[in-house]
Design a protein around this motif. Sequence first.
Motif, PDB file in Angstrom:
ATOM      1  N   HIS A  99      -2.204   2.168  -4.645  1.00 20.97           N
ATOM      2  CA  HIS A  99      -2.469   3.042  -5.788  1.00 20.97           C
ATOM      3  C   HIS A  99      -3.681   3.933  -5.512  1.00 20.97           C
ATOM      4  O   HIS A  99      -3.663   5.138  -5.821  1.00 20.97           O
ATOM      5  CB  HIS A  99      -2.712   2.203  -7.042  1.00 20.97           C
ATOM      6  N   GLU A 102      -2.766   6.681  -3.200  1.00 19.24           N
ATOM      7  CA  GLU A 102      -2.033   7.749  -3.886  1.00 19.24           C
ATOM      8  C   GLU A 102      -2.998   8.723  -4.557  1.00 19.24           C
ATOM      9  O   GLU A 102      -2.832   9.947  -4.480  1.00 19.24           O
ATOM     10  CB  GLU A 102      -1.080   7.166  -4.919  1.00 19.24           C
ATOM     11  N   MET A 105      -4.716  10.775  -1.932  1.00 18.17           N
ATOM     12  CA  MET A 105      -3.778  11.749  -1.384  1.00 18.17           C
ATOM     13  C   MET A 105      -3.680  12.958  -2.315  1.00 18.17           C
ATOM     14  O   MET A 105      -3.709  14.108  -1.861  1.00 18.17           O
ATOM     15  CB  MET A 105      -2.398  11.113  -1.204  1.00 18.17           C
ATOM     16  N   GLN A 106      -3.582  12.694  -3.604  1.00 18.84           N
ATOM     17  CA  GLN A 106      -3.476  13.783  -4.574  1.00 18.84           C
ATOM     18  C   GLN A 106      -4.726  14.653  -4.583  1.00 18.84           C
ATOM     19  O   GLN A 106      -4.655  15.862  -4.784  1.00 18.84           O
ATOM     20  CB  GLN A 106      -3.215  13.199  -5.964  1.00 18.84           C
ATOM     21  N   GLU A 159       1.129  12.207   2.911  1.00 17.61           N
ATOM     22  CA  GLU A 159       2.272  11.861   2.057  1.00 17.61           C
ATOM     23  C   GLU A 159       3.198  10.880   2.760  1.00 17.61           C
ATOM     24  O   GLU A 159       3.664   9.909   2.168  1.00 17.61           O
ATOM     25  CB  GLU A 159       3.039  13.136   1.676  1.00 17.61           C
ATOM     26  N   PHE A 162       1.550   7.435   2.944  1.00 22.89           N
ATOM     27  CA  PHE A 162       1.591   6.757   1.651  1.00 22.89           C
ATOM     28  C   PHE A 162       2.977   6.159   1.402  1.00 22.89           C
ATOM     29  O   PHE A 162       3.106   5.015   0.957  1.00 22.89           O
ATOM     30  CB  PHE A 162       1.235   7.734   0.533  1.00 22.89           C
ATOM     31  N   SER A 166       4.041   2.135   0.855  1.00 19.26           N
ATOM     32  CA  SER A 166       4.784   1.675  -0.329  1.00 19.26           C
ATOM     33  C   SER A 166       6.041   0.918   0.081  1.00 19.26           C
ATOM     34  O   SER A 166       6.376  -0.122  -0.501  1.00 19.26           O
ATOM     35  CB  SER A 166       5.158   2.886  -1.203  1.00 19.26           C
TER      36      SER A 166
END
Length: 214
Positions: A99, A102, A105-106, A159, A162, A166
């Motif tokens: 999490h 993520e 990354m954003q 991306e 990530f 996951s």
Amino acid sequence: ILKERITRLHLRPGELLMVQPLSKELGFSRTPVREALIRLESDGFVEEADGKKFRVSELTLKDIIEIHEIREMIELHAVRKVAHRRSAKLAGSLGRLVHSMELMMQQKNHVAFFQMDMAFHMKIISSCDNRTLEQLVAVLNEKIQRIRHLTTFVYRRLEDSFGDHSFFLESLEQGDPEQAARAMKYQLDQVREGVIKLFEDGTIDFFGGAGLKR
């Protein structure tokens, strides 16, 4: 300080390192800076250049592939071991790290993303309850960090990375050691193939075309 700059690629492969300018920049006398460079040379991060000078060790494709081979042997063993235990606590810890990855990354926060990535893999290793294995991986990780920065510098690679994490987490939660190992191997294979592609298609502008060798 110098090792961190090298692993984060702030000091690029092949870059010349001179004691006097570094001592002024870092605020140390020449002796500790020279001793630091000698230690980095023994660790493989620095090499001697033109007598009394040093330069950042170049990244060769052969070196990177060798590191990945060792990493794969260690991590696939660790993954099988922890997946067999099917620990909800470990899955929860890894889930929180995914999490965080993520979010980083954003935000395109590469440094924090790399830190979360390393923490993710080290959490798996530490869950094996094998101190010797942890110590070996800690040493190897210093070399792996340069590769992480190389292969995930492009945002698209963040991306992909990530998504790989996951996918692995889902496999781990199912408690199937071989499926979890396959998921981890896929992730490591993607990193290796990404490095090979950088060398083959010449997309190494970040390095100014220097410091990377076959």
